[in-house]
Design an enzyme around this catalytic site. Structure first.
Site, short mmCIF file in Angstrom:
data_model
loop_
_atom_site.label_atom_id
_atom_site.label_comp_id
_atom_site.label_asym_id
_atom_site.label_seq_id
_atom_site.Cartn_x
_atom_site.Cartn_y
_atom_site.Cartn_z
N ASP A 43 23.43 -15.83 -19.88
CA ASP A 43 24.71 -15.80 -20.37
C ASP A 43 25.52 -14.31 -19.72
OD1 ASP A 43 26.65 -14.17 -22.88
OD2 ASP A 43 26.61 -16.48 -23.09
N CYS A 79 35.06 -20.72 -15.45
CA CYS A 79 34.61 -19.55 -16.25
C CYS A 79 35.07 -18.43 -16.15
CB CYS A 79 32.86 -19.61 -16.05
SG CYS A 79 32.11 -18.27 -17.04
N ASN A 80 35.88 -17.98 -16.95
CA ASN A 80 36.47 -16.61 -17.01
C ASN A 80 35.70 -15.22 -17.06
OD1 ASN A 80 39.71 -16.90 -17.71
ND2 ASN A 80 38.28 -18.58 -19.05
N THR A 81 34.59 -15.25 -17.62
CA THR A 81 33.86 -14.31 -17.76
C THR A 81 32.78 -14.10 -16.53
OG1 THR A 81 33.22 -14.82 -20.05
CG2 THR A 81 31.88 -13.19 -19.32
N ALA A 82 32.52 -15.23 -15.84
CA ALA A 82 31.86 -15.11 -14.55
C ALA A 82 32.49 -14.54 -13.55
CB ALA A 82 31.02 -16.50 -14.34
N THR A 121 35.97 -13.82 -24.18
CA THR A 121 34.59 -12.96 -24.65
C THR A 121 34.60 -11.69 -24.53
OG1 THR A 121 33.57 -13.34 -22.45
CG2 THR A 121 33.34 -15.03 -23.68
N CYS A 190 38.91 -17.88 -22.09
CA CYS A 190 37.58 -18.38 -22.07
C CYS A 190 37.65 -20.01 -21.97
CB CYS A 190 36.69 -17.85 -23.46
SG CYS A 190 35.15 -18.57 -23.53
#
Lengths: 224, 114
Positions: A43, A79-82, A121, A190
């Site tokens: 994650d 994937c925005n967070t990645a 996130t 997200c």
């Protein structure tokens, strides 16, 4: 043209990205796709909030290696967070890479937006990745408060990722709150929220879907 | 060690639907419980000559899959896959074949969503 997709971040978002691409493809048979879908990738938010947790970059680079086997012309990652790792990603492959965050912000600038809300996130928010690109384009950013963010995180992790039903009233309330704070648009930052938009047929014009923008940029990319 | 499924098809729409069927039918409380998949979609797959198909199959093997699923019915392709000694889950494909979805999920050691 052959598109490589870093997938599994999460798996439902990946397949929804494929759905958007399919809709936009309009029978263009020249495009070929390689989707390396590894949902066992650690994650991203967990790592950004606590660097002692497993680092997802190793899995992401392994995915890239597999994409390279197929001689892809372009790599995209729904994937925005990645995107926190975008510099490492670009340093680890010669294949061009489109950054979902950067492209979303470029789009907002193109349509003259001055103030935007962000639903994402905790990892995306803590990383300041949207803040960084938005500041470059002189666009003001409004974030949910602590309690509102808890609701968003729960929708993402306890709802979409867990395959459970969502309380849309809570989600819509947060949208209204951000609008009342002067946000002209609200980024679905997200890809699980992009999946939510598709599953629940959300038709609110105030929402900007980062994953939809990535899909458009993917298909309009021309090989040099 | 998690099982990786290779999925090879010539139709983006059908292959996407199949992948979604696997995901939505897998019992998983978090991302990390879902199935690893290497998905290759090539619209000209059935127009390719034997050398070109063998090249694709070699690349699929190199990407470290444990089993392959074809989302297209083509006898020549199945024969080439068997010659390459790639473990293939299905001999025919039908998007409505619920048993195939169940087989993929079970072979990966996962449970079906109730």
């Amino acid at each position: 043209m052959k598109i490589g997709i870093i997938g599994g971040l999460g798996p439902l978002a990946t397949v929804k990205f494929m759905e958007i691409l399919n809709k936009l493809l309009d029978n263009d048979k020249e495009m070929q796709f390689v989707v390396i879908n590894d949902p066992t990738t650690p994650d991203r938010t967990n790592y950004i909030l606590d660097n002692n947790k497993p680092n997802p970059i190793h899995s992401i680079i392994e995915i890239i290696r597999k994409i390279e086997i197929f001689n892809c012309d372009l790599i995209v990652m729904p994937c925005n967070t990645a995107s926190y790792f975008y510099k490492e990603i670009m340093a680890n492959t010669k294949i061009p890479f489109i950054n979902i965050v950067e492209e979303t912000v470029n789009y907002l600038k193109d349509i003259n937006i001055k103030k935007v809300g962000l639903l994402a996130t905790e990892g995306t928010i803590k990383s300041d990745i949207y803040k960084h690109f938005l500041e470059e384009k002189c666009i003001d950013l409004v974030l949910p408060n602590k309690n509102e963010q808890k609701v968003i995180s729960s929708i993402i992790y306890d709802g979409i990722k867990a395959g459970k039903k969502i309380n849309m009233n809570e989600f819509n309330t947060i949208i209204h709150i951000l609008q009342n704070k002067g946000c002209e648009k609200i980024i679905l930052g997200c890809t699980e929220l992009s999946a939510l938009r598709m599953i629940y047929n959300l038709d609110n014009e105030v929402l900007i879907d980062a994953m939809e923008i990535l899909a458009q940029k993917t298909l309009s990319y021309k090989k040099n | 060690m998690d099982t990786t499924i290779g999925i090879l098809g010539n139709d983006f729409d059908i292959t996407t639907q199949f992948v979604e069927n696997i995901i939505t039918n897998t019992k998983a409380s978090q991302d990390q419980n879902h199935i690893k998949m290497n998905i290759i979609i090539n619209n000209y797959l059935l127009n390719k000559n034997i050398n070109e198909i063998n090249d694709i199959l070699e690349k699929i093997k190199e990407s470290n899959i444990d089993y392959l699923v074809l989302t297209v019915n083509d006898r020549r392709l199945y024969e080439l896959i068997e010659k390459k000694k790639i473990k293939i889950i299905n001999k025919t494909f039908d998007i409505n074949d619920y048993n195939l979805i169940k087989k993929v999920i079970n072979i990966c050691g996962k449970e079906m969503q109730e």
